[in-house]
Design a protein around this motif. Structure first.
Motif, PDB file in Angstrom:
ATOM      1  N   VAL A  10     -14.113 -18.226   8.637  1.00 42.11           N
ATOM      2  CA  VAL A  10     -15.144 -17.920   9.634  1.00 42.11           C
ATOM      3  C   VAL A  10     -15.089 -18.915  10.789  1.00 42.11           C
ATOM      4  O   VAL A  10     -15.134 -18.517  11.957  1.00 42.11           O
ATOM      5  N   LYS A  11     -14.959 -20.181  10.479  1.00 39.62           N
ATOM      6  CA  LYS A  11     -14.947 -21.199  11.534  1.00 39.62           C
ATOM      7  C   LYS A  11     -13.775 -20.982  12.493  1.00 39.62           C
ATOM      8  O   LYS A  11     -13.952 -21.011  13.714  1.00 39.62           O
ATOM      9  N   VAL A  12     -12.604 -20.755  11.953  1.00 41.54           N
ATOM     10  CA  VAL A  12     -11.414 -20.533  12.786  1.00 41.54           C
ATOM     11  C   VAL A  12     -11.595 -19.293  13.650  1.00 41.54           C
ATOM     12  O   VAL A  12     -11.327 -19.318  14.860  1.00 41.54           O
ATOM     13  N   ALA A  13     -12.088 -18.213  13.054  1.00 37.33           N
ATOM     14  CA  ALA A  13     -12.291 -16.966  13.799  1.00 37.33           C
ATOM     15  C   ALA A  13     -13.341 -17.138  14.886  1.00 37.33           C
ATOM     16  O   ALA A  13     -13.194 -16.608  15.991  1.00 37.33           O
ATOM     17  N   ARG A  14     -14.398 -17.898  14.576  1.00 39.76           N
ATOM     18  CA  ARG A  14     -15.452 -18.127  15.580  1.00 39.76           C
ATOM     19  C   ARG A  14     -14.905 -18.929  16.756  1.00 39.76           C
ATOM     20  O   ARG A  14     -15.141 -18.591  17.922  1.00 39.76           O
ATOM     21  N   ILE A  15     -14.128 -19.941  16.477  1.00 43.53           N
ATOM     22  CA  ILE A  15     -13.554 -20.764  17.547  1.00 43.53           C
ATOM     23  C   ILE A  15     -12.546 -19.949  18.352  1.00 43.53           C
ATOM     24  O   ILE A  15     -12.520 -20.022  19.583  1.00 43.53           O
ATOM     25  N   LEU A  20     -18.865 -18.880  21.349  1.00 44.97           N
ATOM     26  CA  LEU A  20     -19.858 -18.653  20.298  1.00 44.97           C
ATOM     27  C   LEU A  20     -19.916 -19.900  19.431  1.00 44.97           C
ATOM     28  O   LEU A  20     -18.948 -20.228  18.744  1.00 44.97           O
ATOM     29  N   ASN A  21     -21.055 -20.605  19.493  1.00 37.13           N
ATOM     30  CA  ASN A  21     -21.152 -21.774  18.620  1.00 37.13           C
ATOM     31  C   ASN A  21     -21.774 -21.367  17.286  1.00 37.13           C
ATOM     32  O   ASN A  21     -22.181 -20.219  17.090  1.00 37.13           O
ATOM     33  N   GLN A  22     -21.844 -22.334  16.389  1.00 37.45           N
ATOM     34  CA  GLN A  22     -22.337 -22.065  15.040  1.00 37.45           C
ATOM     35  C   GLN A  22     -23.767 -21.521  15.059  1.00 37.45           C
ATOM     36  O   GLN A  22     -24.092 -20.584  14.330  1.00 37.45           O
ATOM     37  N   GLY A  23     -24.612 -22.089  15.922  1.00 44.14           N
ATOM     38  CA  GLY A  23     -26.000 -21.634  16.009  1.00 44.14           C
ATOM     39  C   GLY A  23     -26.107 -20.217  16.551  1.00 44.14           C
ATOM     40  O   GLY A  23     -26.946 -19.431  16.088  1.00 44.14           O
ATOM     41  N   ASP A  24     -25.265 -19.888  17.526  1.00 38.68           N
ATOM     42  CA  ASP A  24     -25.268 -18.530  18.087  1.00 38.68           C
ATOM     43  C   ASP A  24     -24.914 -17.497  17.014  1.00 38.68           C
ATOM     44  O   ASP A  24     -25.577 -16.464  16.886  1.00 38.68           O
ATOM     45  N   LEU A  25     -23.842 -17.773  16.268  1.00 41.52           N
ATOM     46  CA  LEU A  25     -23.427 -16.834  15.225  1.00 41.52           C
ATOM     47  C   LEU A  25     -24.506 -16.730  14.150  1.00 41.52           C
ATOM     48  O   LEU A  25     -24.796 -15.627  13.659  1.00 41.52           O
ATOM     49  N   ALA A  26     -25.120 -17.845  13.807  1.00 38.26           N
ATOM     50  CA  ALA A  26     -26.192 -17.841  12.806  1.00 38.26           C
ATOM     51  C   ALA A  26     -27.332 -16.921  13.241  1.00 38.26           C
ATOM     52  O   ALA A  26     -27.831 -16.123  12.444  1.00 38.26           O
ATOM     53  N   LYS A  27     -27.744 -17.031  14.511  1.00 34.51           N
ATOM     54  CA  LYS A  27     -28.826 -16.181  15.008  1.00 34.51           C
ATOM     55  C   LYS A  27     -28.445 -14.709  14.958  1.00 34.51           C
ATOM     56  O   LYS A  27     -29.251 -13.855  14.594  1.00 34.51           O
ATOM     57  N   LEU A  58     -17.688 -11.150  14.904  1.00 31.65           N
ATOM     58  CA  LEU A  58     -16.419 -11.829  15.216  1.00 31.65           C
ATOM     59  C   LEU A  58     -15.295 -10.827  15.476  1.00 31.65           C
ATOM     60  O   LEU A  58     -14.178 -11.224  15.806  1.00 31.65           O
ATOM     61  N   GLU A  59     -15.617  -9.545  15.294  1.00 34.25           N
ATOM     62  CA  GLU A  59     -14.656  -8.463  15.551  1.00 34.25           C
ATOM     63  C   GLU A  59     -13.359  -8.671  14.774  1.00 34.25           C
ATOM     64  O   GLU A  59     -12.257  -8.551  15.319  1.00 34.25           O
ATOM     65  N   ARG A  60     -13.542  -8.978  13.498  1.00 33.98           N
ATOM     66  CA  ARG A  60     -12.406  -9.167  12.586  1.00 33.98           C
ATOM     67  C   ARG A  60     -12.649  -8.343  11.334  1.00 33.98           C
ATOM     68  O   ARG A  60     -13.790  -8.209  10.890  1.00 33.98           O
TER      69      ARG A  60
END
Length: 70
Positions: A10-15, A20-27, A58-60
């Motif tokens: 998830v972290k790699v895909a988000r970056i 999109l930071n961690q807080g954005d994805l969490a929301k 994350l469109e994955r």
């Protein structure tokens, strides 16, 4: 039943998605930033609902983000 571990990237895909930071994805998926941090650190197994929402935002494909490591 054999024990197994759910792994994710998830972290790699988000970056890689960028912007999109961690807080954005969490929301977006309805969890706290702390929970998203635990998911990315592979210290918490999210529900299938959260997995599907992470996959959507994350469109994955789901199986690209989460897999069983036995």
């Amino acid at each position: 039943m054999k024990d197994f571990t759910v792994k994710n990237k998830v972290k790699v895909a988000r970056i890689e998605k960028g912007g999109l930071n961690q807080g954005d994805l969490a929301k977006l998926v309805g969890v706290t930033r702390q929970t998203m941090n635990l998911i990315e650190a592979q210290k918490y197994n999210p529900t299938i609902r959260v997995c599907l929402l992470i996959s959507k935002y994350l469109e994955r494909p789901l199986d690209e983000l989460f897999w069983i490591d036995d």
